[in-house]
Design a protein around this motif. Structure first.
Motif, PDB file in Angstrom:
ATOM      1  N   SER A 130       0.960  -1.111   0.042  1.00 33.60           N
ATOM      2  CA  SER A 130       0.088   0.027   0.159  1.00 33.60           C
ATOM      3  C   SER A 130       0.851   1.225   0.069  1.00 33.60           C
TER       4      SER A 130
ATOM      5  N   TYR B 225       1.215   5.078   1.180  1.00 31.16           N
ATOM      6  CA  TYR B 225       0.746   6.152   2.232  1.00 31.16           C
ATOM      7  C   TYR B 225       0.790   7.433   1.795  1.00 31.16           C
TER       8      TYR B 225
ATOM      9  N   ALA C   9      -2.285   9.472   2.747  1.00 33.04           N
ATOM     10  CA  ALA C   9      -2.433  10.148   4.171  1.00 33.04           C
ATOM     11  C   ALA C   9      -1.418  11.257   4.329  1.00 33.04           C
TER      12      ALA C   9
ATOM     13  N   ARG D 128       2.661   5.972   8.452  1.00 37.03           N
ATOM     14  CA  ARG D 128       2.046   4.895   7.540  1.00 37.03           C
ATOM     15  C   ARG D 128       0.318   4.989   8.332  1.00 37.03           C
TER      16      ARG D 128
ATOM     17  N   PRO E  51      -3.225   4.509   8.335  1.00 38.57           N
ATOM     18  CA  PRO E  51      -4.209   3.884   7.366  1.00 38.57           C
ATOM     19  C   PRO E  51      -5.469   4.720   7.356  1.00 38.57           C
TER      20      PRO E  51
ATOM     21  N   ASN F 296      -5.211   7.795   5.311  1.00 36.47           N
ATOM     22  CA  ASN F 296      -5.166   7.245   3.764  1.00 36.47           C
ATOM     23  C   ASN F 296      -6.781   6.966   3.428  1.00 36.47           C
TER      24      ASN F 296
END
Length: 164
Positions: free
Chosen positions: A42, A44, A47, A63, A65, A68
């Protein structure tokens, strides 16, 4: 603009936002399949971009989530409003979907590069570019199909078809 036209456009924009959420759902599902097949992790960047837009100074190691998801879903709904308005104006079908893909890509790249979080796409490996364009194309196609289903082209104009 008459109040009736304004109401129609506002309603179309709202329907487009909902269509944009459907587009994000399709894009996210495709992304998860693609990541499983290609083994790509994934990103980031969305985000960190959102954090930077809101005044933060995120590191490349962050990172988060939830951020994101907020960026994906928020941008998807916001850019989806355009497809809803286009549907009301009669700007529909493959040309609109292709143009909307360009708008979605440009929106992401403008925010990512203006904040200094992202790099220009031409500097990315070709596979990353292809994956990003494919995901945004799926988003725009689904968003457009849903918006066109929800919004009638009642504001389509027949003026200005030829040069004046």
């Amino acid at each position: 603009m008459t109040s009736s036209r304004g109401r129609t456009l506002a309603t179309a924009a709202l329907a487009g936002a909902g269509a944009g959420l459907a587009g994000v759902a399709a894009m996210t599902a495709l992304e998860k399949v693609e990541q499983a097949v290609l083994g790509r992790p994934s990103s980031y960047v969305p985000a960190r971009t959102l954090k930077a837009v809101l005044g933060g100074d995120p590191s490349d190691a962050e990172r988060p989530p939830a951020w994101n998801h907020a960026m994906h879903w928020g941008t998807g709904a916001l850019v989806g409003t355009l497809h809803g308005v286009w549907a009301a104006l009669g700007m529909r079908g493959p040309r609109a979907h292709l143009a909307h893909t360009a708008v979605r890509l440009a929106t992401d790249q403008t925010l990512e590069n203006a904040t200094g979080i992202g790099a220009p796409p031409h500097t990315w490996p070709w596979r990353e570019q292809a994956v990003d364009v494919a995901h945004k194309a799926v988003y725009s196609l689904v968003t457009g199909l849903v918006a066109e289903r929800l919004v009638a082209p009642e504001l389509e104009s027949h003026r200005g078809r030829v040069s004046h």
